[in-house]
Design a protein around this motif. Sequence first.
Motif, PDB file in Angstrom:
ATOM      1  N   ARG A 238     -56.339  17.818 -98.610  1.00 39.37           N
ATOM      2  CA  ARG A 238     -55.130  17.043 -99.215  1.00 39.37           C
ATOM      3  C   ARG A 238     -53.688  17.603 -98.784  1.00 39.37           C
ATOM      4  O   ARG A 238     -52.538  17.050 -98.640  1.00 39.37           O
ATOM      5  CB  ARG A 238     -55.144  17.041-100.614  1.00 39.37           C
ATOM      6  N   ARG A 239     -53.808  18.986 -98.588  1.00 28.58           N
ATOM      7  CA  ARG A 239     -52.676  19.516 -98.465  1.00 28.58           C
ATOM      8  C   ARG A 239     -52.900  20.817 -97.454  1.00 28.58           C
ATOM      9  O   ARG A 239     -53.878  21.464 -97.544  1.00 28.58           O
ATOM     10  CB  ARG A 239     -51.875  20.535 -99.672  1.00 28.58           C
TER      11      ARG A 239
ATOM     12  N   ALA B 104     -52.769  14.244 -94.560  1.00 26.48           N
ATOM     13  CA  ALA B 104     -52.583  15.578 -95.565  1.00 26.48           C
ATOM     14  C   ALA B 104     -51.068  15.616 -95.543  1.00 26.48           C
ATOM     15  O   ALA B 104     -50.264  15.177 -94.899  1.00 26.48           O
ATOM     16  CB  ALA B 104     -53.144  16.540 -94.989  1.00 26.48           C
ATOM     17  N   ALA B 105     -50.756  16.383 -96.999  1.00 31.89           N
ATOM     18  CA  ALA B 105     -49.329  16.694 -96.851  1.00 31.89           C
ATOM     19  C   ALA B 105     -49.136  18.077 -96.344  1.00 31.89           C
ATOM     20  O   ALA B 105     -49.897  19.020 -96.445  1.00 31.89           O
ATOM     21  CB  ALA B 105     -49.097  16.768 -98.564  1.00 31.89           C
TER      22      ALA B 105
ATOM     23  N   VAL C 170     -47.440  21.298 -94.847  1.00 30.66           N
ATOM     24  CA  VAL C 170     -46.499  22.593 -95.950  1.00 30.66           C
ATOM     25  C   VAL C 170     -46.218  23.818 -94.706  1.00 30.66           C
ATOM     26  O   VAL C 170     -46.859  24.363 -94.395  1.00 30.66           O
ATOM     27  CB  VAL C 170     -46.871  23.340 -96.813  1.00 30.66           C
TER      28      VAL C 170
ATOM     29  N   SER D 273     -47.973  25.681-103.474  1.00 25.55           N
ATOM     30  CA  SER D 273     -48.458  24.391-103.026  1.00 25.55           C
ATOM     31  C   SER D 273     -49.955  23.883-102.715  1.00 25.55           C
ATOM     32  O   SER D 273     -50.143  22.735-102.581  1.00 25.55           O
ATOM     33  CB  SER D 273     -47.800  24.214-101.226  1.00 25.55           C
TER      34      SER D 273
ATOM     35  N   ALA E 285     -52.158  24.539-100.911  1.00 24.48           N
ATOM     36  CA  ALA E 285     -52.452  24.387 -99.612  1.00 24.48           C
ATOM     37  C   ALA E 285     -54.076  24.903 -99.366  1.00 24.48           C
ATOM     38  O   ALA E 285     -54.589  26.009 -99.658  1.00 24.48           O
ATOM     39  CB  ALA E 285     -51.837  25.189 -98.343  1.00 24.48           C
ATOM     40  N   GLU E 286     -54.768  24.111 -98.642  1.00 20.85           N
ATOM     41  CA  GLU E 286     -56.136  24.357 -98.653  1.00 20.85           C
ATOM     42  C   GLU E 286     -56.674  24.807 -97.554  1.00 20.85           C
ATOM     43  O   GLU E 286     -57.720  25.482 -97.552  1.00 20.85           O
ATOM     44  CB  GLU E 286     -57.244  23.057 -99.043  1.00 20.85           C
TER      45      GLU E 286
ATOM     46  N   THR F  85     -47.297  11.580 -99.513  1.00 23.02           N
ATOM     47  CA  THR F  85     -46.416  12.719 -99.307  1.00 23.02           C
ATOM     48  C   THR F  85     -46.818  13.124 -97.837  1.00 23.02           C
ATOM     49  O   THR F  85     -47.862  13.085 -97.549  1.00 23.02           O
ATOM     50  CB  THR F  85     -46.756  13.888-100.184  1.00 23.02           C
TER      51      THR F  85
ATOM     52  N   ILE G 299     -44.154  18.886 -97.584  1.00 24.40           N
ATOM     53  CA  ILE G 299     -43.767  19.840 -98.619  1.00 24.40           C
ATOM     54  C   ILE G 299     -42.823  20.759 -98.158  1.00 24.40           C
ATOM     55  O   ILE G 299     -43.300  21.738 -97.773  1.00 24.40           O
ATOM     56  CB  ILE G 299     -44.731  20.361 -99.721  1.00 24.40           C
TER      57      ILE G 299
ATOM     58  N   VAL H  23     -41.125  17.486-102.357  1.00 28.97           N
ATOM     59  CA  VAL H  23     -41.750  16.473-101.797  1.00 28.97           C
ATOM     60  C   VAL H  23     -41.540  15.356-101.218  1.00 28.97           C
ATOM     61  O   VAL H  23     -40.719  14.423-101.888  1.00 28.97           O
ATOM     62  CB  VAL H  23     -42.747  16.167-102.987  1.00 28.97           C
TER      63      VAL H  23
ATOM     64  N   LEU I 250     -42.329  19.765-106.386  1.00 33.48           N
ATOM     65  CA  LEU I 250     -43.866  20.204-106.782  1.00 33.48           C
ATOM     66  C   LEU I 250     -44.022  20.792-108.220  1.00 33.48           C
ATOM     67  O   LEU I 250     -43.548  22.110-108.379  1.00 33.48           O
ATOM     68  CB  LEU I 250     -44.188  20.705-105.753  1.00 33.48           C
TER      69      LEU I 250
END
Length: 466
Positions: free
Chosen positions: A45-46, A69-70, A72, A90, A92-93, A130, A133, A147, A333
């Motif tokens: 997702r991020r 994905a968003a 960052v 954020s 972030a993954e 999104t 970010i 965002v 966010l």
Amino acid sequence: MPLLTWLDESTDERPGAVRVDDRSLSWVELRRAAGAVADDLRGVRRVAVSATASLETVVGVVGGLLAGAAVVPVPPDAGPVERDHILRDSGAEVLLGPPGPDGVADPPVVPVDLARRSDGRHAEPDPAATALILYTSGTTGAPKGAVLSRRAIAACLDGLADAWAWTPDDVLAHGLPLFHVHGLVLGVLGPLRLGSRLHHVGRPRPDRYAAADGTLYFGVPTIWSRIAAEPAAARELRGARLLVSGSAALPEPVFAALADLTGHRPVERYGMTETLITVSARADGPRRPGTVGVPLPGVRTRVVDERGAALPADGDAMGELQVRGDTLFDGYLDRPDADAATRTADGWFRTGDVATVGPDGWHRIVGRAATDLIKSGGYRIGAGEVEDALLAHPGVREAAVVGTPHPDLGQQITAYVVGDGLGEAELIDFVARQLSVHKRPRQVRLVDALPRNAMGKVQKSRLTEG
């Protein structure tokens, strides 16, 4: 329509479509390299990207966007505390790029390998999804994540294509950081949507701009000032079509020097992380020093007083600039409190910038309400006007003006000046001969340098610290 329309549709395999420093990719190579990154990011997702000025950053950002994905961006010079805040806040993954310094808890790191290719296709996300970010460098508290939707970015870039006659025939040259709106959204995503080739010159030195052979150049005032100080480099830009300055006010002496040396009157534009670009001079219209033009298509602006009442568009009334339109961000966010503080009851975004609007719709940005609108002895004085007056002195290289507490006036005009062989009384008298007497500095402090951020903006809050 895909966000990165040109990249999505191009079959051009000629080298050099996107160049960063001395490495480049064709449009097809870029899409396939980014496709390999997107394959790795399925279901993410991020995704954070270590946003160095490199092809890896371009491929990583595009890969994240292709995957839906968003993205960052993480400034490469962020200290451990700032970096950790951005990554944690954020959510972030995954981090694309090199891991951080020892002791920083990064999410799983995935390197960007420019040799990998994929022809896999990824569904185009909803325009409301999104895209980015971007973390803002606020004057108080930790940075907030703005965002930005895919729709807002597309609206901004299409508006600039209209204003600047930006086409696939252009070659965009710049050396801006790839973690801000200017360098990333305009300077990378712009070419990938509109089709112009991109040449990122690496470090933004005058000689590199001179050798870039672009038709369209982006720079911040610090870059343009340095180019204007090297006439041989500036004259190499005569073959360009358009010079664009943004992220801070371009001093009028630099505007004049560029016009003389390059044959181009620069286009100035205005925007923020939260609004993207909303106001600009046009390629087919006049360019006036000290002004930033008219609203882009789909953008509305107004100037209001402290009570929120609309001020006349007479070129003199100064108030807060408020905007609305398709380029605005979706909010901060996980910060509904900060969102509420930036919106009016009738849906306008409070920029916090002071501006005037002329009868012809042309905007002049006075500066930040907190630092650039000085209320002294009952007068409202724009810091930029006093700065321009100081910069007209042949011995002044840089100037920043702020309001500082005064027991009688409320605020006094205090100037911080970088230059050679200067005296305080001389500079005060110099300004008083150009402007109204009440606009002269009450105090001039001679300093070795002005504190600036990565985009060249003077950090005025640091001038008055301590």
